[in-house]
Design an enzyme around this catalytic site. Structure first.
Site, PDB file in Angstrom:
ATOM      1  N   SER A 271     -16.122  -5.102  -9.989  1.00 53.52           N
ATOM      2  CA  SER A 271     -17.364  -4.397  -9.062  1.00 53.52           C
ATOM      3  C   SER A 271     -18.911  -4.567  -9.911  1.00 53.52           C
ATOM      4  O   SER A 271     -18.513  -4.953 -11.268  1.00 53.52           O
ATOM      5  CB  SER A 271     -16.864  -2.314  -8.081  1.00 53.52           C
ATOM      6  OG  SER A 271     -17.995  -2.036  -8.269  1.00 53.52           O
ATOM      7  N   ASN A 272     -19.861  -4.696  -8.847  1.00 54.80           N
ATOM      8  CA  ASN A 272     -21.146  -4.871  -9.214  1.00 54.80           C
ATOM      9  C   ASN A 272     -21.244  -2.980 -10.272  1.00 54.80           C
ATOM     10  O   ASN A 272     -22.341  -3.514 -11.682  1.00 54.80           O
ATOM     11  CB  ASN A 272     -21.684  -4.602  -8.741  1.00 54.80           C
ATOM     12  CG  ASN A 272     -21.541  -2.985  -7.635  1.00 54.80           C
ATOM     13  OD1 ASN A 272     -20.800  -3.252  -7.236  1.00 54.80           O
ATOM     14  ND2 ASN A 272     -23.145  -2.423  -7.817  1.00 54.80           N
ATOM     15  N   HIS A 273     -20.777  -1.969 -10.676  1.00 56.08           N
ATOM     16  CA  HIS A 273     -19.832  -1.190 -11.303  1.00 56.08           C
ATOM     17  C   HIS A 273     -19.946  -0.973 -12.943  1.00 56.08           C
ATOM     18  O   HIS A 273     -19.907  -0.067 -13.505  1.00 56.08           O
ATOM     19  CB  HIS A 273     -19.345   0.407 -10.294  1.00 56.08           C
ATOM     20  CG  HIS A 273     -20.136   0.627  -8.904  1.00 56.08           C
ATOM     21  ND1 HIS A 273     -21.750   0.493  -9.371  1.00 56.08           N
ATOM     22  CD2 HIS A 273     -19.932   0.303  -8.377  1.00 56.08           C
ATOM     23  CE1 HIS A 273     -21.665   1.330  -7.219  1.00 56.08           C
ATOM     24  NE2 HIS A 273     -21.418   0.261  -6.700  1.00 56.08           N
TER      25      HIS A 273
ATOM     26  N   LEU B 150      -6.633  -5.574  -5.235  1.00 51.77           N
ATOM     27  CA  LEU B 150      -7.891  -4.956  -4.274  1.00 51.77           C
ATOM     28  C   LEU B 150      -7.047  -2.882  -4.322  1.00 51.77           C
ATOM     29  O   LEU B 150      -7.765  -2.436  -3.642  1.00 51.77           O
ATOM     30  CB  LEU B 150      -7.460  -4.555  -2.659  1.00 51.77           C
ATOM     31  CG  LEU B 150      -8.520  -6.108  -2.551  1.00 51.77           C
ATOM     32  CD1 LEU B 150      -8.052  -6.463  -0.696  1.00 51.77           C
ATOM     33  CD2 LEU B 150      -9.169  -6.582  -2.766  1.00 51.77           C
ATOM     34  N   GLY B 151      -6.156  -2.697  -4.945  1.00 52.21           N
ATOM     35  CA  GLY B 151      -5.555  -1.299  -4.534  1.00 52.21           C
ATOM     36  C   GLY B 151      -6.008  -0.419  -5.738  1.00 52.21           C
ATOM     37  O   GLY B 151      -6.761  -0.854  -6.461  1.00 52.21           O
TER      38      GLY B 151
ATOM     39  N   TYR C 287     -15.718   4.886 -12.777  1.00 51.87           N
ATOM     40  CA  TYR C 287     -14.960   3.635 -11.914  1.00 51.87           C
ATOM     41  C   TYR C 287     -15.322   2.997 -12.916  1.00 51.87           C
ATOM     42  O   TYR C 287     -14.301   1.480 -12.640  1.00 51.87           O
ATOM     43  CB  TYR C 287     -15.199   3.600 -10.585  1.00 51.87           C
ATOM     44  CG  TYR C 287     -15.240   2.741  -9.754  1.00 51.87           C
ATOM     45  CD1 TYR C 287     -14.128   2.331  -8.773  1.00 51.87           C
ATOM     46  CD2 TYR C 287     -16.134   1.945  -9.287  1.00 51.87           C
ATOM     47  CE1 TYR C 287     -13.385   2.000  -7.745  1.00 51.87           C
ATOM     48  CE2 TYR C 287     -16.327   1.202  -8.132  1.00 51.87           C
ATOM     49  CZ  TYR C 287     -14.291   0.510  -7.282  1.00 51.87           C
ATOM     50  OH  TYR C 287     -14.634  -0.543  -6.857  1.00 51.87           O
TER      51      TYR C 287
ATOM     52  N   LYS D 174     -13.174  -1.218 -13.779  1.00 50.69           N
ATOM     53  CA  LYS D 174     -13.295  -1.939 -13.664  1.00 50.69           C
ATOM     54  C   LYS D 174     -13.880  -2.660 -14.927  1.00 50.69           C
ATOM     55  O   LYS D 174     -13.119  -4.316 -14.787  1.00 50.69           O
ATOM     56  CB  LYS D 174     -14.401  -2.571 -12.528  1.00 50.69           C
ATOM     57  CG  LYS D 174     -14.387  -1.945 -11.152  1.00 50.69           C
ATOM     58  CD  LYS D 174     -12.701  -2.336 -10.840  1.00 50.69           C
ATOM     59  CE  LYS D 174     -13.002  -1.750  -9.802  1.00 50.69           C
ATOM     60  NZ  LYS D 174     -11.421  -2.099  -8.800  1.00 50.69           N
TER      61      LYS D 174
ATOM     62  N   ARG E 139     -30.496  -1.093   1.100  1.00 50.24           N
ATOM     63  CA  ARG E 139     -30.433  -1.560   0.075  1.00 50.24           C
ATOM     64  C   ARG E 139     -29.383  -2.634  -0.537  1.00 50.24           C
ATOM     65  O   ARG E 139     -29.651  -3.626  -1.234  1.00 50.24           O
ATOM     66  CB  ARG E 139     -29.293  -0.517  -1.260  1.00 50.24           C
ATOM     67  CG  ARG E 139     -29.060  -1.347  -2.923  1.00 50.24           C
ATOM     68  CD  ARG E 139     -29.068   0.326  -3.397  1.00 50.24           C
ATOM     69  NE  ARG E 139     -28.600  -0.544  -4.997  1.00 50.24           N
ATOM     70  CZ  ARG E 139     -27.439  -0.989  -5.261  1.00 50.24           C
ATOM     71  NH1 ARG E 139     -26.582  -0.903  -4.195  1.00 50.24           N
ATOM     72  NH2 ARG E 139     -27.303  -1.431  -6.374  1.00 50.24           N
TER      73      ARG E 139
ATOM     74  N   ASP F 109       0.632  -1.042   0.237  1.00 49.44           N
ATOM     75  CA  ASP F 109       0.046   0.204  -0.047  1.00 49.44           C
ATOM     76  C   ASP F 109       0.870   1.004   0.278  1.00 49.44           C
ATOM     77  O   ASP F 109       2.274   1.096   0.212  1.00 49.44           O
ATOM     78  CB  ASP F 109      -0.759   0.117   1.372  1.00 49.44           C
ATOM     79  CG  ASP F 109      -1.659   0.627   0.562  1.00 49.44           C
ATOM     80  OD1 ASP F 109      -1.902   2.072   0.881  1.00 49.44           O
ATOM     81  OD2 ASP F 109      -2.902   0.038   1.236  1.00 49.44           O
TER      82      ASP F 109
END
Length: 276
Positions: free
Chosen positions: A117-119, A77-78, A143, A147, A181, A41
């Protein structure tokens, strides 16, 4: 879950973004006898037993390559964890993710687990639920675009260079659901660790895109077929928090804007480019 139950034989796992929200939650949960967690990190970290700390950015290819030496897998994850102006997303999430895959190739790391991500599919709507693992990308933000790009880079590095790559479209991972949600989208920290363990232990997974979510009573928005094929079986349910959250916030109306698309608030005008 012990090491044998996980089926894993990996000895060194490089975790990028280890000081972030999910990284912090995973440190104790992914610790195993005989396993070294190499924590990377830009924020200083104090290494505990079975850990190594690396102060470096995901934008530094040389540092990432060195950090990957001798690692058996990378859990990436970064990066920028929420929406931001394009320049920031490009530098950290897109170019940074390229550098993760390229560093893995150069360092000889055979497996990358990418926190998608779901995004990446945020503009899909409830009439399509449960979304299958091969859902067409429909990113809801810059974002989300990053992904989708990371998933594409993973495919490239698998097909061209033979890396095993698993992209996990994580929904909402916090110690507890943050709102109504999230009673449908919550991925508990323990289930998140179970999913990472399944990804680490899977034999020759190739290239895959799967979803990460718990066994929520109010769920069913995405398919867990692909995750289950890897050996993941969720054990937690956000419903245990439902009474508390609804007492505090009330029930969401069925036509609430945050329920109209998988990406929730990320699909709303507040995330238009002019508002960033």
């Amino acid at each position: 879950m012990n090491r044998e139950e996980a089926g894993g034989s990996l000895s060194t796992v490089l975790i990028t973004g280890a000081a972030g929200g999910i990284g912090t939650l995973m440190r104790s949960r992914l610790a195993r006898p005989g396993r070294v967690l190499r924590l990377l990190d830009i924020a200083p970290l104090e290494a505990g037993p079975g850990e190594e700390a690396v102060l470096a950015s995901v934008t530094d290819l040389d540092a990432l390559t060195e950090a990957g030496r001798g690692a058996d897998a990378v859990i990436h994850l970064g990066g920028q964890s929420v929406e931001a102006p394009w320049e920031r997303i490009l530098e950290v999430n897109i170019d940074g993710t390229y550098k993760i895959f390229e560093a893995a190739r150069r360092a000889g790391v055979p497996r990358v687990i990418f926190a998608s991500s779901n995004h990446a599919v945020g503009f899909h709507s409830p009439d399509e639920y449960p979304l299958p693992d091969d859902t067409t990308p429909a990113p809801d933000t810059y974002y989300g675009v990053s992904k989708v790009t990371g998933e594409a880079l993973g495919a490239l590095y698998h097909h061209r260079y033979g890396l095993d790559v698993i992209c996990i479209r994580i929904l909402t991972c916090f110690p507890k659901p943050l709102d109504q949600r999230a009673l449908s989208t919550w991925l508990s920290p323990d289930d998140c660790a179970r999913l990472f363990e399944a990804c680490l232990a899977a034999e020759k997974p190739g290239y895959r895109v799967v979803y990460g979510v718990s066994a929520n009573t109010r769920g069913g928005w995405v398919s867990l077929d692909g995750a289950r094929e890897l050996g993941y079986e969720p054990q937690d349910d956000a419903e245990v928090f439902a009474a508390e959250i609804i007492a505090e916030r009330g029930e969401l109306a069925p036509d609430a804007p945050v329920l109209r698309r998988l990406g929730g608030s990320f699909t709303l005008p507040q995330y238009d480019a002019d508002n960033l």
